[in-house]
Write a protein that holds these residues in place. Structure first.
Motif, PDB file in Angstrom:
ATOM      1  N   ASP A   1       0.842  -1.210   0.000  1.00  0.00           N
ATOM      2  CA  ASP A   1       0.000   0.000   0.000  1.00  0.00           C
ATOM      3  C   ASP A   1       0.874   1.255   0.000  1.00  0.00           C
ATOM      4  O   ASP A   1       1.880   1.331   0.698  1.00  0.00           O
ATOM      5  CB  ASP A   1      -0.884   0.050   1.256  1.00  0.00           C
ATOM      6  CG  ASP A   1      -1.716  -1.210   1.456  1.00  0.00           C
ATOM      7  OD1 ASP A   1      -1.282  -2.287   0.987  1.00  0.00           O
ATOM      8  OD2 ASP A   1      -2.773  -1.130   2.091  1.00  0.00           O
ATOM      9  N   ASP A   2       0.430   2.275  -0.752  1.00  0.00           N
ATOM     10  CA  ASP A   2       1.183   3.534  -0.851  1.00  0.00           C
ATOM     11  C   ASP A   2       1.354   4.227   0.505  1.00  0.00           C
ATOM     12  O   ASP A   2       2.347   4.901   0.725  1.00  0.00           O
ATOM     13  CB  ASP A   2       0.466   4.511  -1.801  1.00  0.00           C
ATOM     14  CG  ASP A   2       0.664   4.101  -3.254  1.00  0.00           C
ATOM     15  OD1 ASP A   2       1.538   3.239  -3.509  1.00  0.00           O
ATOM     16  OD2 ASP A   2      -0.072   4.632  -4.115  1.00  0.00           O
TER      17      ASP A   2
ATOM     18  N   PHE B   1      -1.443   6.717   7.229  1.00  0.00           N
ATOM     19  CA  PHE B   1      -2.070   5.493   7.751  1.00  0.00           C
ATOM     20  C   PHE B   1      -2.940   5.804   8.961  1.00  0.00           C
ATOM     21  O   PHE B   1      -4.083   5.322   9.073  1.00  0.00           O
ATOM     22  CB  PHE B   1      -0.962   4.490   8.105  1.00  0.00           C
ATOM     23  CG  PHE B   1      -1.428   3.277   8.866  1.00  0.00           C
ATOM     24  CD1 PHE B   1      -2.410   2.435   8.353  1.00  0.00           C
ATOM     25  CD2 PHE B   1      -0.862   2.964  10.101  1.00  0.00           C
ATOM     26  CE1 PHE B   1      -2.820   1.306   9.065  1.00  0.00           C
ATOM     27  CE2 PHE B   1      -1.273   1.843  10.812  1.00  0.00           C
ATOM     28  CZ  PHE B   1      -2.259   1.018  10.289  1.00  0.00           C
TER      29      PHE B   1
ATOM     30  N   VAL C   1      -5.264  -3.955   8.846  1.00  0.00           N
ATOM     31  CA  VAL C   1      -3.819  -4.013   8.591  1.00  0.00           C
ATOM     32  C   VAL C   1      -3.118  -4.891   9.625  1.00  0.00           C
ATOM     33  O   VAL C   1      -2.223  -5.668   9.279  1.00  0.00           O
ATOM     34  CB  VAL C   1      -3.217  -2.592   8.523  1.00  0.00           C
ATOM     35  CG1 VAL C   1      -1.682  -2.645   8.523  1.00  0.00           C
ATOM     36  CG2 VAL C   1      -3.724  -1.872   7.271  1.00  0.00           C
TER      37      VAL C   1
END
Ligand code: CA
Length: 369
Positions: free
Chosen positions: A38-39, A49, A60
């Protein structure tokens, strides 16, 4: 996810590479940008995040568990450098230990009641300086300023520590909006050392509170422990008398059974217990936002010094040495009322884990230059 304790999140780099997000697994780091793709994990801070909120954080954690179970490759911790894990938006510091507040009241205002009349009705706090929050390991420069009894200018002679727990806000709110529950907004915790110059503080703090005696540096641990990792540490908060106003009523047990350990130049000098704190972090969050003040991703609020009822449970040198009257004796034969140049202070903490073992909550360390 039963039995799995999500590891702490932070920002790391290898020489010549850009800082990015990882989790600390024992003595190694799992590179989340590489492992999950994920970026948000390629960013040089946790903030993108953190902004996503608890359902995403928990998803996550589960992906991290699966990646580790699949044998994802990790990087030895010794090969990486840790960075400040999140960009600190606003920093608020509270004063939630009854023992610490009482001890300081006795020292600073010996002729008065130790606690001011407001103390049992609201968690007293002030706005600190977000831009001087530094990651564990950063050197601490002794500040100069106007010292008590003022006005006299020079380097602080009463440089001190404050052992605290810090709460990292992820999900923001709009200005004017009341915050939701503690777990809606707070991602996790860091260990905090709120370095304090007592002689500067004693002269400047009347009537508006701490200022330059606190703002020169605040150290935080490099790895942010998610709330999910504290599931077995949660206990009912300490009994409160009088009953607080409705907006401060506790709706869930957010007392935390954490044990701190403080070392000075490698020698243990105190073991403050977090469990006895008077105000719980859900109450701190409710109070901080009850006026409509918004939360920003990366806000940090800290508990205030954690001090227990016993002399060897005090979380600051001013309490341990009773403002210099009872200097601490170190095993090398020297004594300390306050910190000397070259002194290293390290704070660690543990929490109960799922199987009765203790979970390591990391460390925050700094050396006075
Ligand atoms: Ca403090």
């Amino acid at each position: 996810m039963s039995g799995f304790t999500p590891p702490p999140y932070g920002v790391f780099s290898r020489p010549g590479e850009a800082p990015r997000v990882g989790v600390k697994v024992g003595d190694a780091v799992l590179d989340l940008a590489a492992a999950l793709g994920d970026d948000v994990f390629a960013a040089p801070s946790l903030n993108p995040f953190l902004a996503l909120g608890r359902p995403v954080w928990q998803a996550v954690h589960e992906r991290v568990r699966a990646a580790l179970a699949d044998g994802a490759e990790t990087i030895p911790l010794a090969e990486v450098r840790s960075h400040l894990p999140f960009e600190v938006a606003d920093y608020v510091d509270f004063y939630c230990s009854l023992e610490h507040a009482s001890n300081l009241g006795r020292m600073f205002r010996p002729d008065e009641e130790p606690l001011k009349p407001n103390w049992r009705h609201l968690p007293v706090g002030y706005h600190g300086r977000a831009g001087t929050v530094v990651v564990s390991g950063s050197p601490i420069r002794r500040p100069s300023g106007q010292r008590a009894p003022g006005p006299e200018f020079g380097p602080s002679r009463k440089l001190d520590i404050e052992v605290e727990l810090g709460f990292v806000v992820g999900a923001p709110t709009e200005l004017g909006e009341r915050a939701g529950s503690f777990e809606d907004h707070v991602f996790g915790v860091v260990l905090v050392n709120d370095w304090s110059a007592r002689d500067i503080q004693a002269w400047e703090y009347v009537p508006l509170g701490p200022f330059l005696g606190k703002s020169f540096a605040t150290s935080v641990s490099a790895w942010v422990v998610p709330l999910e990792a504290l599931a077995h540490a949660r206990v009912p908060g300490r009994e409160q008398d009088p009953e607080p106003l409705d907006y401060l009523r506790r709706s869930a047990p957010w007392g935390l059974d954490l044990e701190f350990e403080v070392t000075l130049n490698g020698q243990v000098i105190s073991r403050p217990p977090y469990r006895g704190m008077y105000w719980t972090p859900d109450q701190m969050l409710a109070h901080m936002t009850v006026n409509g003040a918004s939360l920003r991703t990366g806000d940090l609020f800290a508990s205030g010094t954690v001090s227990g009822t016993e002399p060897d449970q005090r979380g600051s040198l001013i309490e341990i040495s009773w403002n210099g009257a009872e200097p601490l004796k170190l095993t090398d034969g020297s004594t300390r009322a306050f910190l000397e140049d070259g002194d290293t202070v390290t704070i660690t903490a543990t929490a109960p884990g799922p199987g009765g073992e203790r979970i390591d909550l990391g460390e925050v360390t700094g050396t006075v230059r």
